[in-house]
Design a protein around this motif. Structure first.
Motif, PDB file in Angstrom:
ATOM      1  N   GLU A  85      -2.149   3.436   3.902  1.00  0.00           N
ATOM      2  CA  GLU A  85      -2.650   3.369   2.526  1.00  0.00           C
ATOM      3  C   GLU A  85      -1.483   3.420   1.534  1.00  0.00           C
ATOM      4  OE1 GLU A  85      -5.420   5.899  -0.618  1.00  0.00           O
ATOM      5  OE2 GLU A  85      -5.268   6.583   1.450  1.00  0.00           O
ATOM      6  N   LEU A  86      -0.530   4.315   1.768  1.00  0.00           N
ATOM      7  CA  LEU A  86       0.633   4.433   0.889  1.00  0.00           C
ATOM      8  C   LEU A  86       1.486   3.170   0.942  1.00  0.00           C
ATOM      9  CD1 LEU A  86       1.721   8.131   1.548  1.00  0.00           C
ATOM     10  CD2 LEU A  86       0.381   7.226  -0.369  1.00  0.00           C
ATOM     11  N   GLU A 121       0.466   0.148   1.586  1.00  0.00           N
ATOM     12  CA  GLU A 121      -0.242  -0.932   0.888  1.00  0.00           C
ATOM     13  C   GLU A 121      -0.061  -0.803  -0.631  1.00  0.00           C
ATOM     14  OE1 GLU A 121      -1.848  -4.372   0.267  1.00  0.00           O
ATOM     15  OE2 GLU A 121      -1.411  -3.605   2.262  1.00  0.00           O
ATOM     16  N   ILE A 122      -0.178   0.406  -1.142  1.00  0.00           N
ATOM     17  CA  ILE A 122       0.050   0.639  -2.576  1.00  0.00           C
ATOM     18  C   ILE A 122       1.476   0.240  -2.935  1.00  0.00           C
ATOM     19  CG2 ILE A 122       0.260   2.425  -4.360  1.00  0.00           C
ATOM     20  CD1 ILE A 122      -2.016   3.935  -2.835  1.00  0.00           C
ATOM     21  N   ARG A 159       2.054  -3.650  -2.946  1.00  0.00           N
ATOM     22  CA  ARG A 159       1.514  -4.274  -4.163  1.00  0.00           C
ATOM     23  C   ARG A 159       2.425  -4.020  -5.354  1.00  0.00           C
ATOM     24  NH1 ARG A 159      -3.684  -2.271  -2.425  1.00  0.00           N
ATOM     25  NH2 ARG A 159      -3.402  -0.566  -3.887  1.00  0.00           N
ATOM     26  N   ALA A 160       2.905  -2.786  -5.479  1.00  0.00           N
ATOM     27  CA  ALA A 160       3.778  -2.433  -6.602  1.00  0.00           C
ATOM     28  C   ALA A 160       5.086  -3.214  -6.558  1.00  0.00           C
ATOM     29  CB  ALA A 160       4.064  -0.928  -6.594  1.00  0.00           C
ATOM     30  N   ALA A 210       4.124   3.948  -8.485  1.00  0.00           N
ATOM     31  CA  ALA A 210       2.856   3.337  -8.083  1.00  0.00           C
ATOM     32  C   ALA A 210       1.974   4.339  -7.338  1.00  0.00           C
ATOM     33  CB  ALA A 210       3.116   2.119  -7.207  1.00  0.00           C
ATOM     34  N   ILE A 211       2.556   5.069  -6.423  1.00  0.00           N
ATOM     35  CA  ILE A 211       1.767   6.014  -5.619  1.00  0.00           C
ATOM     36  C   ILE A 211       1.309   7.186  -6.465  1.00  0.00           C
ATOM     37  CG2 ILE A 211       1.868   7.654  -3.691  1.00  0.00           C
ATOM     38  CD1 ILE A 211       3.692   5.541  -2.295  1.00  0.00           C
ATOM     39  N   GLN A 262      -1.546   6.651  -8.758  1.00  0.00           N
ATOM     40  CA  GLN A 262      -2.872   6.695  -8.136  1.00  0.00           C
ATOM     41  C   GLN A 262      -3.331   8.149  -7.955  1.00  0.00           C
ATOM     42  OE1 GLN A 262      -4.786   4.017  -6.832  1.00  0.00           O
ATOM     43  NE2 GLN A 262      -3.410   2.651  -7.909  1.00  0.00           N
TER      44      GLN A 262
END
Length: 125
Positions: A66-67, A69-70, A73-74, A90-91, A94
């Protein structure tokens, strides 16, 4: 005590977060003992240390994915600038807590993936 059989129990480590009141010792003081955390028996179905680790590892892998993927994208949104600042912002944006050690591990994985992608792109040329 009677001679009744003892039922099997699982034993899980428990972190001690507060000192217990041991009659006359300060509860607000430092650790009551320098011994490792107590082991508290838990009744119910037994959990082996191996299965407990597997569950933890799977949860950690899912969290890491999950981290990642974030972070991917960033980085893509930042014109492929793979920096600690881009990933951390970015992380944490969230509302996900992120330690420096975890960020370092993520950056190593992202750089390795980026290096592999560059090699594949070079081979296609």
């Amino acid at each position: 005590m009677s001679g009744s059989p003892v039922s099997p129990v699982s034993v899980l480590p428990v972190a001690v977060t507060e000192a217990a009141d041991l009659g006359g010792q300060s509860v607000s003081g430092g650790p009551v003992s320098d011994r490792p955390a107590e082991v508290v028996p838990v009744t119910g179905s037994p959990v082996s240390p191996v299965s407990a680790l597997l569950v933890t590892d799977r949860a950690a892998d899912r969290d890491t994915e999950e981290l990642l993927e974030i972070a991917r994208r960033a980085v893509a949104e930042a014109d492929n600038k793979l920096t600690r600042a881009v990933v951390a912002t970015a992380i944490r944006g969230q509302q996900i807590p992120l330690s420096s050690d975890t960020l370092t591990q993520l950056m190593a994985q992202l750089r390795e993936q980026q290096r592999k992608n560059q090699l594949v792109d070079a081979d296609r040329s």
